[in-house]
Design a protein around this motif. Structure first.
Motif, PDB file in Angstrom:
ATOM      1  N   SER A  68      19.330 -13.600  39.542  1.00  0.00           N
ATOM      2  CA  SER A  68      19.702 -14.006  40.904  1.00  0.00           C
ATOM      3  C   SER A  68      21.048 -13.455  41.331  1.00  0.00           C
ATOM      4  CB  SER A  68      19.731 -15.533  41.009  1.00  0.00           C
ATOM      5  OG  SER A  68      20.915 -16.034  40.415  1.00  0.00           O
ATOM      6  N   ALA A  69      21.742 -12.714  40.427  1.00  0.00           N
ATOM      7  CA  ALA A  69      23.078 -12.222  40.771  1.00  0.00           C
ATOM      8  C   ALA A  69      23.042 -11.385  42.034  1.00  0.00           C
ATOM      9  CB  ALA A  69      23.650 -11.414  39.608  1.00  0.00           C
ATOM     10  N   GLY A  70      23.941 -11.685  42.971  1.00  0.00           N
ATOM     11  CA  GLY A  70      24.061 -10.875  44.177  1.00  0.00           C
ATOM     12  C   GLY A  70      22.974 -11.129  45.203  1.00  0.00           C
ATOM     13  N   MET A  71      22.214 -12.215  45.055  1.00  0.00           N
ATOM     14  CA  MET A  71      21.163 -12.467  46.039  1.00  0.00           C
ATOM     15  C   MET A  71      21.381 -13.803  46.733  1.00  0.00           C
ATOM     16  SD  MET A  71      17.703 -10.868  44.625  1.00  0.00           S
ATOM     17  CE  MET A  71      17.337 -12.127  43.470  1.00  0.00           C
ATOM     18  N   THR A  72      20.795 -13.931  47.927  1.00  0.00           N
ATOM     19  CA  THR A  72      20.921 -15.187  48.665  1.00  0.00           C
ATOM     20  C   THR A  72      20.001 -16.227  48.038  1.00  0.00           C
ATOM     21  OG1 THR A  72      19.113 -14.704  50.159  1.00  0.00           O
ATOM     22  CG2 THR A  72      21.272 -13.880  50.779  1.00  0.00           C
ATOM     23  N   GLU A  73      20.182 -17.474  48.457  1.00  0.00           N
ATOM     24  CA  GLU A  73      19.372 -18.557  47.908  1.00  0.00           C
ATOM     25  C   GLU A  73      17.891 -18.314  48.195  1.00  0.00           C
ATOM     26  OE1 GLU A  73      19.946 -23.089  48.652  1.00  0.00           O
ATOM     27  OE2 GLU A  73      21.918 -22.141  48.535  1.00  0.00           O
ATOM     28  N   GLU A  74      17.654 -17.896  49.446  1.00  0.00           N
ATOM     29  CA  GLU A  74      16.275 -17.642  49.864  1.00  0.00           C
ATOM     30  C   GLU A  74      15.634 -16.567  48.986  1.00  0.00           C
ATOM     31  OE1 GLU A  74      12.786 -17.835  51.680  1.00  0.00           O
ATOM     32  OE2 GLU A  74      14.443 -19.248  51.953  1.00  0.00           O
ATOM     33  N   GLU A  75      16.373 -15.480  48.802  1.00  0.00           N
ATOM     34  CA  GLU A  75      15.847 -14.377  47.988  1.00  0.00           C
ATOM     35  C   GLU A  75      15.614 -14.823  46.551  1.00  0.00           C
ATOM     36  OE1 GLU A  75      17.878 -10.480  50.132  1.00  0.00           O
ATOM     37  OE2 GLU A  75      19.000 -11.563  48.607  1.00  0.00           O
ATOM     38  N   THR A  76      16.554 -15.624  46.040  1.00  0.00           N
ATOM     39  CA  THR A  76      16.412 -16.113  44.674  1.00  0.00           C
ATOM     40  C   THR A  76      15.129 -16.924  44.541  1.00  0.00           C
ATOM     41  OG1 THR A  76      18.795 -16.230  44.517  1.00  0.00           O
ATOM     42  CG2 THR A  76      17.549 -17.399  42.848  1.00  0.00           C
ATOM     43  N   GLU A  80      12.430 -16.729  46.300  1.00  0.00           N
ATOM     44  CA  GLU A  80      11.291 -15.796  46.330  1.00  0.00           C
ATOM     45  C   GLU A  80      11.068 -15.139  44.981  1.00  0.00           C
ATOM     46  OE1 GLU A  80      10.891 -12.487  49.199  1.00  0.00           O
ATOM     47  OE2 GLU A  80      11.936 -13.870  50.561  1.00  0.00           O
ATOM     48  N   LEU A  81      12.173 -14.670  44.401  1.00  0.00           N
ATOM     49  CA  LEU A  81      12.070 -13.950  43.132  1.00  0.00           C
ATOM     50  C   LEU A  81      11.541 -14.885  42.041  1.00  0.00           C
ATOM     51  CD1 LEU A  81      12.711 -11.103  42.107  1.00  0.00           C
ATOM     52  CD2 LEU A  81      14.832 -12.015  41.188  1.00  0.00           C
ATOM     53  N   MET A  82      11.987 -16.152  42.055  1.00  0.00           N
ATOM     54  CA  MET A  82      11.527 -17.095  41.039  1.00  0.00           C
ATOM     55  C   MET A  82      10.041 -17.391  41.196  1.00  0.00           C
ATOM     56  SD  MET A  82      13.980 -17.375  39.130  1.00  0.00           S
ATOM     57  CE  MET A  82      15.332 -16.279  39.512  1.00  0.00           C
ATOM     58  N   ASP A  83       9.584 -17.477  42.477  1.00  0.00           N
ATOM     59  CA  ASP A  83       8.145 -17.629  42.716  1.00  0.00           C
ATOM     60  C   ASP A  83       7.395 -16.485  42.051  1.00  0.00           C
ATOM     61  OD1 ASP A  83       8.578 -19.868  44.203  1.00  0.00           O
ATOM     62  OD2 ASP A  83       8.499 -18.848  46.143  1.00  0.00           O
ATOM     63  N   ASP A  84       7.923 -15.278  42.259  1.00  0.00           N
ATOM     64  CA  ASP A  84       7.272 -14.099  41.686  1.00  0.00           C
ATOM     65  C   ASP A  84       7.222 -14.189  40.172  1.00  0.00           C
ATOM     66  OD1 ASP A  84       7.142 -13.140  44.249  1.00  0.00           O
ATOM     67  OD2 ASP A  84       8.921 -11.867  44.062  1.00  0.00           O
ATOM     68  N   ILE A  85       8.352 -14.613  39.574  1.00  0.00           N
ATOM     69  CA  ILE A  85       8.400 -14.671  38.113  1.00  0.00           C
ATOM     70  C   ILE A  85       7.400 -15.689  37.586  1.00  0.00           C
ATOM     71  CG2 ILE A  85       9.855 -15.354  36.159  1.00  0.00           C
ATOM     72  CD1 ILE A  85      12.209 -14.068  37.656  1.00  0.00           C
ATOM     73  N   LEU A  86       7.316 -16.836  38.262  1.00  0.00           N
ATOM     74  CA  LEU A  86       6.348 -17.842  37.819  1.00  0.00           C
ATOM     75  C   LEU A  86       4.925 -17.321  37.968  1.00  0.00           C
ATOM     76  CD1 LEU A  86       7.955 -21.127  39.155  1.00  0.00           C
ATOM     77  CD2 LEU A  86       7.714 -20.387  36.781  1.00  0.00           C
ATOM     78  N   GLU A  87       4.689 -16.605  39.064  1.00  0.00           N
ATOM     79  CA  GLU A  87       3.337 -16.087  39.274  1.00  0.00           C
ATOM     80  C   GLU A  87       2.958 -15.093  38.190  1.00  0.00           C
ATOM     81  OE1 GLU A  87       2.505 -14.532  43.132  1.00  0.00           O
ATOM     82  OE2 GLU A  87       0.558 -13.767  42.468  1.00  0.00           O
ATOM     83  N   ILE A  88       3.922 -14.208  37.880  1.00  0.00           N
ATOM     84  CA  ILE A  88       3.621 -13.180  36.893  1.00  0.00           C
ATOM     85  C   ILE A  88       3.396 -13.811  35.523  1.00  0.00           C
ATOM     86  CG2 ILE A  88       5.826 -12.432  35.853  1.00  0.00           C
ATOM     87  CD1 ILE A  88       3.576 -10.078  37.628  1.00  0.00           C
TER      88      ILE A  88
END
Lengths: 385, 258
Positions: free
Chosen positions: B183-191, B193-201
């Motif tokens: 999550s370094a350097g990303m907004t809360e919203e982006e973080t 989203e990225l976590m959703d992706d990680i859980l999905e994968i």
């Protein structure tokens, strides 16, 4: 991505024809003002073509119809040399450019792809030449093998440098290679068996019963003996170009780029740094050594003064000027660096000043070179559905 | 029960007199997501670097699926099935998305000089196959990104770079994924989203285990099943996020002590 309609070939052919016509005019120009005029006209033409967007279709043809355009380029070169078939000087120039181009392809693999700096190019070029000189003078080895041996010995001598090159990076690697280059020249100068400062003579190249140093007649037309060497240099350049291209467009090309850009990340994804650096360094030296050996046979004479630090620097500056990692850039820059000083005798004396100025200007205003390297085009014309 | 995916015992790393990692014991079971947290300089990234062969361990042992991987070279760790991302994105910026993902795919691609130079038809098939696979993977993260596989990574915003970095690590189908502060350097919203992706994968890749270094406690609470807290190179707590967050030592490490 949708399958794009096949890009038309004709803009590429027109561009190649125009460049050939320009090259002929440039070669024909006798006095300095004519030369400068032709150059200025070409510069204006390129700028106008870029502004009006006429350059784009030609660039697209080169990109999307690559195999066809490669053939067109070779054909254009053949038309050019056919124009000057009995004229020594232009053919000598073409041969020189082709050899420099091939050498720079070797450096492109080393520096442009793997990121291995080599400021000792002259040492490997020299190794190739001296090997060819000794072998052609003292053995009856077929000359094709002499060229291969020149490349092989250059690659072998390069292996002396592999350990220091692997253990140092950036500036330090540069210093190591510079030191080696200086060492090599001194070695040549004090070595009497290799002719010392006077250098060595080379016999005419022989291939398939043809003596390259004799003019020849085909269908009643006399050709300059340089034509032999031009065709041989062209064959070598085409071969080296194919290897360089295929290397770049393979998984090895990806690995080499990864090593150049971030060694730690590359290692974390299983890429063996040492292995690929050695492959790139060796392959590059082989190509450089073999090509320069052919050049030595063409000129018939080599001496330590042909292999100075300045000569290494010229090779590196060709790559910087053309665009690091782009073979076409190396071709364009090789032509500029070789031919310009020859045609503009005024410049001749200030040659190194000119190279330095060109490199500085390019780094300032076009840091990626005249023809920046495009993204990897794995399979020309391939666009996934 | 089968061998844990990762078992560290007494893993230690000194830098001169500094003990960056002090006898770390840690286990990761198959399919687990484990958080590695602690203040700056507490040895989180060092543990990744020791594990992936960038630094040698000064002492201790690391086992991966029951096999000793202590002090293997970085290349061998990757071959064994551990892939990672980096705190400061280490993508090759001038290269395309596809190129970058193929760097991570190294172990599944042909490496022979002969094959790469002269077997163009076979290479072509490999390129086309790998491309399809990479595009599918990217699509899980972000569908529009999958249409830009031949764009240079340098032109992408931070969140897309993170996605590509994770794709680069996942394409080789590792058993263990090490995420260093995604999550370094990303907004809360982006973080989020990225976590959703990680859980999905994780749901898609059978048995994938993840160790994640994070500073965002929300992220840790949401996606980890267990976490390990480090301070000055030493493990000071372990358990679910709620358990460790309640521990006095952990609060002191994060907030300081009178």
């Amino acid at each position: 991505m949708n399958a794009a309609p096949r890009a038309p070939l004709w803009p590429g052919i027109v561009a190649a024809a125009l460049v050939t016509a320009f090259a002929v005019a440039f070669m024909w120009a006798e006095n300095e003002w004519e030369v400068v005029g032709v150059l200025a006209a070409a510069l204006v033409a390129v700028l106008v073509a870029r502004r009006t967007g006429w350059l784009a279709p030609a660039a697209r043809a080169f990109e999307m119809r690559e195999p066809a355009m490669n053939c067109v380029t070779i054909a254009a070169l053949l038309v050019f040399v056919a124009f000057f078939h009995d004229d020594h000087f232009p053919l000598l120039m073409v041969g020189t450019v082709l050899v420099y181009f091939t050498v720079c392809l070797g450096l492109t693999i080393q520096f442009g792809y793997a990121g291995v700096l080599n400021f000792a190019a002259a040492a490997f070029l020299g190794t190739g030449c001296y090997t060819a000189a000794v072998l052609s003078a003292h053995t009856s080895l077929p000359h094709l093998l002499v060229l291969a041996a020149g490349g092989a010995v250059a690659a072998l001598v390069g292996s002396i440098l592999i350990l220091p090159v692997l253990r140092t990076r950036g500036h330090y690697a540069a210093v190591v290679t510079i030191a080696f280059g200086l060492l090599f020249r001194t070695f040549l100068e004090v070595n009497d068996t290799l002719g010392g400062p006077q250098g060595l003579k080379l016999p005419s190249m022989n291939l398939l019963g043809m003596t390259f140093n004799d003019n020849f007649i085909v269908a009643g037309i006399e050709f300059s003996f340089y034509m032999h060497y031009v065709l041989a240099a062209l064959a070598l350049a085409v071969l080296a170009f194919a290897v360089t291209r295929r290397l770049e467009r393979s998984w090895i090309g990806v690995s080499l780029d990864a090593i150049r850009l971030d060694e730690t990340a590359a290692a974390c994804f299983g890429i063996h740094l040492a292995r690929w650096k050695i492959v790139a360094f060796t392959l590059g030296n082989f190509m450089a050594g073999a090509a320069r050996a052919l050049y030595a046979l063409m000129l018939g004479f080599i001496a330590p003064t042909n292999f100075t630090f300045g000569d290494s620097l010229v090779m590196v500056s060709i790559i910087l000027l053309g665009g690091i990692g782009n073979p076409w850039g190396a071709a364009l820059a090789a032509a500029l660096v070789v031919v310009l000083p020859e045609k503009l005798q005024l410049i001749q004396e200030y040659r190194f000043l000119l190279y330095a100025a060109m490199v500085i200007l390019v780094l300032l205003y076009r840091p990626e070179g005249l023809l920046p390297r495009p993204l990897r085009n794995y399979l020309p014309g391939w666009r996934p559905r | 029960m089968s061998a844990p995916v990762l078992a560290l015992s007494g893993l230690t790393r000194h830098f001169g007199g500094l003990v960056a990692l002090d006898a770390l014991d840690m286990r990761v079971e198959r399919g687990q997501i484990v958080g590695l947290i602690g203040p700056n300089g507490s040895g989180k990234t060092t543990s990744f670097n020791v594990l992936t062969g960038i630094y040698a361990a000064s002492a201790g042992r690391a086992e991966f699926l029951g096999r000793d991987i202590t002090n293997l070279r970085a290349q061998a760790v990757y071959e064994a099935g551990i892939a990672r991302t980096f705190q400061r994105s280490r993508l090759c910026l001038p290269l395309s998305i596809f190129d970058n993902i193929m760097v991570g795919n190294h172990k599944r691609l042909a490496r022979g000089l002969w094959f790469n130079l002269f077997r163009r038809a076979a290479l072509r098939a490999q390129i086309e196959g790998a491309f399809e696979e990479a595009r599918e993977l990217v699509r899980v993260f972000d569908a529009p990104l999958a249409d830009r596989m031949f764009d240079a990574v340098g032109a992408l915003p931070m969140i897309d770079r993170r996605r590509i970095e994770i794709c680069r690590a996942l394409i080789s189908r590792p058993q263990l994924l090490l995420l260093d502060e995604p999550s370094a350097g990303m907004t809360e919203e982006e973080t989020r989203e990225l976590m959703d992706d990680i859980l999905e994968i994780r749901g898609r890749i059978e048995g994938l285990s993840i160790v994640i270094i994070e500073h965002e406690m929300g992220v840790i609470e949401r996606i980890t099943e267990r976490c390990v807290v480090l301070n000055f190179g030493r493990k000071i707590a372990e358990g679910t996020y709620r358990q460790v967050a309640a521990e006095r030592q952990v609060q002191e490490a994060y907030l300081g002590v009178e």
